[in-house]
Scaffold this motif. Structure first.
Motif, PDB file in Angstrom:
ATOM      1  N   GLY A 251       4.027 -37.046  12.149  1.00 30.61           N
ATOM      2  CA  GLY A 251       3.131 -38.108  12.610  1.00 30.61           C
ATOM      3  C   GLY A 251       2.148 -37.512  13.601  1.00 30.61           C
ATOM      4  N   ARG A 252       0.899 -37.906  13.499  1.00 27.13           N
ATOM      5  CA  ARG A 252      -0.142 -37.282  14.328  1.00 27.13           C
ATOM      6  C   ARG A 252      -0.836 -38.303  15.229  1.00 27.13           C
ATOM      7  NH1 ARG A 252      -0.297 -32.248  12.115  1.00 27.13           N
ATOM      8  NH2 ARG A 252       0.174 -32.085   9.878  1.00 27.13           N
ATOM      9  N   TRP A 253      -1.558 -37.767  16.216  1.00 25.86           N
ATOM     10  CA  TRP A 253      -2.319 -38.571  17.164  1.00 25.86           C
ATOM     11  C   TRP A 253      -1.395 -39.509  17.947  1.00 25.86           C
ATOM     12  CZ3 TRP A 253      -7.386 -37.326  17.829  1.00 25.86           C
ATOM     13  CH2 TRP A 253      -7.992 -36.560  16.822  1.00 25.86           C
ATOM     14  N   GLY A 254      -0.281 -38.952  18.424  1.00 26.66           N
ATOM     15  CA  GLY A 254       0.687 -39.745  19.177  1.00 26.66           C
ATOM     16  C   GLY A 254       0.373 -39.756  20.659  1.00 26.66           C
ATOM     17  N   THR A 255      -0.675 -40.468  21.037  1.00 23.95           N
ATOM     18  CA  THR A 255      -1.087 -40.497  22.446  1.00 23.95           C
ATOM     19  C   THR A 255       0.079 -40.863  23.358  1.00 23.95           C
ATOM     20  OG1 THR A 255      -3.376 -41.035  21.954  1.00 23.95           O
ATOM     21  CG2 THR A 255      -2.566 -41.676  24.116  1.00 23.95           C
ATOM     22  N   GLY A 256       0.297 -40.040  24.379  1.00 24.44           N
ATOM     23  CA  GLY A 256       1.361 -40.283  25.346  1.00 24.44           C
ATOM     24  C   GLY A 256       2.755 -40.027  24.830  1.00 24.44           C
ATOM     25  N   ALA A 257       2.889 -39.378  23.665  1.00 28.77           N
ATOM     26  CA  ALA A 257       4.212 -39.215  23.060  1.00 28.77           C
ATOM     27  C   ALA A 257       5.184 -38.490  23.977  1.00 28.77           C
ATOM     28  CB  ALA A 257       4.098 -38.477  21.720  1.00 28.77           C
ATOM     29  N   ARG A 258       4.711 -37.466  24.665  1.00 24.34           N
ATOM     30  CA  ARG A 258       5.635 -36.689  25.501  1.00 24.34           C
ATOM     31  C   ARG A 258       6.087 -37.457  26.738  1.00 24.34           C
ATOM     32  NH1 ARG A 258       1.302 -32.210  27.548  1.00 24.34           N
ATOM     33  NH2 ARG A 258       0.739 -32.408  25.355  1.00 24.34           N
ATOM     34  N   TYR A 259       5.401 -38.553  27.075  1.00 23.61           N
ATOM     35  CA  TYR A 259       5.806 -39.392  28.190  1.00 23.61           C
ATOM     36  C   TYR A 259       6.642 -40.589  27.733  1.00 23.61           C
ATOM     37  CZ  TYR A 259       1.532 -36.994  29.756  1.00 23.61           C
ATOM     38  OH  TYR A 259       0.565 -36.064  30.019  1.00 23.61           O
ATOM     39  N   ALA A 260       6.716 -40.801  26.408  1.00 22.04           N
ATOM     40  CA  ALA A 260       7.258 -42.047  25.870  1.00 22.04           C
ATOM     41  C   ALA A 260       8.779 -42.034  25.754  1.00 22.04           C
ATOM     42  CB  ALA A 260       6.642 -42.334  24.502  1.00 22.04           C
ATOM     43  N   ASP A 261       9.334 -43.244  25.733  1.00 21.80           N
ATOM     44  CA  ASP A 261      10.758 -43.443  25.461  1.00 21.80           C
ATOM     45  C   ASP A 261      11.005 -43.738  23.979  1.00 21.80           C
ATOM     46  OD1 ASP A 261      11.846 -43.516  28.326  1.00 21.80           O
ATOM     47  OD2 ASP A 261      10.278 -45.038  28.407  1.00 21.80           O
ATOM     48  N   TYR A 262      10.011 -44.341  23.332  1.00 20.67           N
ATOM     49  CA  TYR A 262      10.137 -44.709  21.915  1.00 20.67           C
ATOM     50  C   TYR A 262       8.844 -44.374  21.185  1.00 20.67           C
ATOM     51  CZ  TYR A 262      14.332 -47.432  23.013  1.00 20.67           C
ATOM     52  OH  TYR A 262      15.590 -47.816  23.425  1.00 20.67           O
ATOM     53  N   CYS A 263       8.996 -44.008  19.921  1.00 22.44           N
ATOM     54  CA  CYS A 263       7.845 -43.799  19.043  1.00 22.44           C
ATOM     55  C   CYS A 263       7.991 -44.672  17.797  1.00 22.44           C
ATOM     56  CB  CYS A 263       7.735 -42.342  18.599  1.00 22.44           C
ATOM     57  SG  CYS A 263       7.035 -41.230  19.832  1.00 22.44           S
TER      58      CYS A 263
ATOM     59  N   MET B 248      13.909 -35.243  15.809  1.00 18.63           N
ATOM     60  CA  MET B 248      12.535 -35.504  16.230  1.00 18.63           C
ATOM     61  C   MET B 248      12.091 -34.438  17.218  1.00 18.63           C
ATOM     62  SD  MET B 248      12.151 -39.631  16.863  1.00 18.63           S
ATOM     63  CE  MET B 248      10.552 -39.407  17.644  1.00 18.63           C
ATOM     64  N   LYS B 249      10.891 -33.917  17.029  1.00 25.39           N
ATOM     65  CA  LYS B 249      10.356 -32.912  17.945  1.00 25.39           C
ATOM     66  C   LYS B 249       8.921 -33.281  18.303  1.00 25.39           C
ATOM     67  CE  LYS B 249       9.032 -28.053  18.379  1.00 25.39           C
ATOM     68  NZ  LYS B 249       8.880 -26.759  17.670  1.00 25.39           N
ATOM     69  N   ILE B 250       8.668 -33.445  19.596  1.00 26.88           N
ATOM     70  CA  ILE B 250       7.318 -33.723  20.073  1.00 26.88           C
ATOM     71  C   ILE B 250       6.632 -32.393  20.348  1.00 26.88           C
ATOM     72  CG2 ILE B 250       5.937 -34.805  21.878  1.00 26.88           C
ATOM     73  CD1 ILE B 250       8.262 -36.825  22.205  1.00 26.88           C
TER      74      ILE B 250
ATOM     75  N   SER C 257      -3.847 -36.355  27.912  1.00 25.83           N
ATOM     76  CA  SER C 257      -3.454 -37.589  27.217  1.00 25.83           C
ATOM     77  C   SER C 257      -2.262 -37.382  26.289  1.00 25.83           C
ATOM     78  CB  SER C 257      -4.629 -38.140  26.416  1.00 25.83           C
ATOM     79  OG  SER C 257      -4.975 -37.271  25.353  1.00 25.83           O
ATOM     80  N   ALA C 258      -1.838 -36.134  26.089  1.00 22.93           N
ATOM     81  CA  ALA C 258      -0.642 -35.848  25.278  1.00 22.93           C
ATOM     82  C   ALA C 258      -0.737 -36.492  23.901  1.00 22.93           C
ATOM     83  CB  ALA C 258       0.624 -36.309  26.011  1.00 22.93           C
ATOM     84  N   THR C 259      -1.909 -36.392  23.287  1.00 21.87           N
ATOM     85  CA  THR C 259      -2.099 -36.943  21.945  1.00 21.87           C
ATOM     86  C   THR C 259      -1.523 -35.946  20.948  1.00 21.87           C
ATOM     87  OG1 THR C 259      -4.047 -38.115  22.740  1.00 21.87           O
ATOM     88  CG2 THR C 259      -3.792 -37.932  20.360  1.00 21.87           C
ATOM     89  N   ASP C 260      -0.207 -35.905  20.907  1.00 18.17           N
ATOM     90  CA  ASP C 260       0.525 -34.832  20.253  1.00 18.17           C
ATOM     91  C   ASP C 260       1.009 -35.201  18.853  1.00 18.17           C
ATOM     92  OD1 ASP C 260       0.268 -33.298  22.585  1.00 18.17           O
ATOM     93  OD2 ASP C 260       2.121 -34.097  23.436  1.00 18.17           O
ATOM     94  N   ASP C 261       1.473 -34.179  18.139  1.00 24.31           N
ATOM     95  CA  ASP C 261       2.144 -34.371  16.856  1.00 24.31           C
ATOM     96  C   ASP C 261       3.635 -34.593  17.095  1.00 24.31           C
ATOM     97  OD1 ASP C 261      -0.273 -33.854  15.635  1.00 24.31           O
ATOM     98  OD2 ASP C 261       0.206 -31.770  15.161  1.00 24.31           O
ATOM     99  N   VAL C 262       4.242 -35.384  16.232  1.00 24.60           N
ATOM    100  CA  VAL C 262       5.690 -35.581  16.268  1.00 24.60           C
ATOM    101  C   VAL C 262       6.245 -35.213  14.891  1.00 24.60           C
ATOM    102  CG1 VAL C 262       7.581 -37.221  16.596  1.00 24.60           C
ATOM    103  CG2 VAL C 262       5.526 -37.387  18.018  1.00 24.60           C
TER     104      VAL C 262
END
Length: 328
Positions: free
Chosen positions: A170-182, A213-215, A227-232
């Motif tokens: 999954g791409r463009w995961g803004t804030g993923a590394r700060y998140a509790d859920y995706c 799952m890997k961020i 902004s951590a707009t990362d891939d998951v």
């Protein structure tokens, strides 16, 4: 001369250098003509800390963990949640003002918080009343959500019994590394490993601590650097089919008018709401840019703004601000 003040009388039209400097103070000038009070904002207690870490966040591409943890669990994170799932049910206007204040201090963090508020709205409308207990758990704990489901996302689910086994990115995961859920949208595949036809796309929400799952801190954009707009990435991640719902994708605005929802507020399309809040954030950025331009034009920080004699002039550049080009 008739009408001229005596030498020892104060001239009401005269302006001292100190008062000119005060008038030209960028932040004060902008606040005077276009006030944006922070009283009553839920983010207000954190604004100084947010601003203090902004430069480091931009350099390191990551928002301060102390700031992230200070905001996590607060009512700010609950603003777009309705009261029946433990939220504060804040107005759209007020949420915009909150994001405006953050954007003026750290645009990357504002982008992440904006994304959380928007995609949570989408998540609630998507999963419906059957997941109300789960949604209440997320809200009451003030937890953070992200949705890595942007362009070029490709997550597939292989059905095994009552589960789907997820693989893909999954791409463009803004804030993923700060998140509790995706949130994750995935296409069901057939025995040949290809998506079935007609397409069967499902959606579910997973803890970011889920095994498999890997961020990936892949965001390398020149702007919004933290902004951590990362891939998951998902590798053999099992999800219960009973925890998944049909995903309506681009047809969401029409579908949300007919499907059951926990509150009618969630029938509003999240994209329209996100655009509204983006305009508030833009105002915050413009206000800050105007303040910095006013400072650079000659505020109290400029010690070399008006040298009085040749003896005080110097070819050394002024270091009062990175935007100032005065040389003495």
């Amino acid at each position: 001369m008739a009408g001229a003040p005596e030498a020892d009388e104060p001239n009401p039209t005269a302006t001292s250098a100190e008062s000119v400097d005060a008038l030209l103070s960028g932040l004060e000038l902008v606040e005077h003509f276009a006030p944006a009070p922070t009283e009553g904002l839920r983010i207000a207690p954190f604004l100084d800390a947010i601003e203090a870490q902004a430069e480091t966040a931009d350099r390191t591409r990551s928002v301060s963990s102390e700031v992230i943890e200070a905001i996590r669990g607060t009512d700010f994170m609950r603003m777009s949640a309705t009261r029946n799932i433990g939220g504060v049910e804040e107005t759209m206007l007020h949420m915009g003002r909150e994001l405006e204040a953050v954007a003026a201090r750290c645009p990357s963090l504002a982008w992440c918080l904006w994304n959380h508020l928007c995609v949570f709205h989408l998540f609630v409308g998507s999963v419906g009343p059957e997941q109300q207990d789960f949604l209440t758990h997320v809200v009451t704990n003030g937890q953070w959500v992200s949705f890595p489901g942007g362009a070029r996302s490709s997550v597939y689910g292989r059905v095994e019994g009552d589960q789907a086994i997820l693989n893909g990115t999954g791409r463009w995961g803004t804030g993923a590394r700060y998140a509790d859920y995706c949130g994750v949208a995935f296409a069901i595949t057939g025995d040949d490993g290809k998506p079935v036809r007609p397409m069967d796309i499902r959606f579910t929400i997973l803890p970011t601590t889920t095994e498999g799952m890997k961020i990936d801190p892949s965001w390398d954009g020149a702007g919004l650097r933290a902004s951590a707009t990362d891939d998951v990435h998902y590798t053999d991640v099992p999800v219960k089919l009973s925890d998944c719902v049909a995903w309506f994708g681009a047809n969401r605005a029409e579908s949300l008018r007919t499907v059951p929802v926990v509150h009618h507020r969630y029938r509003e399309d999240w994209v329209g709401i996100s655009d509204l809040w983006l305009s508030f954030m833009a105002v915050g950025l413009v206000r800050r840019a105007l303040a910095e331009a006013a400072d650079a034009a000659g505020g109290p920080r400029c010690a070399r703004a008006a040298p009085s004699t040749a003896a005080t002039a110097t070819s050394e550049p002024c270091r009062c601000t990175s935007m100032c080009t005065k040389t003495g």
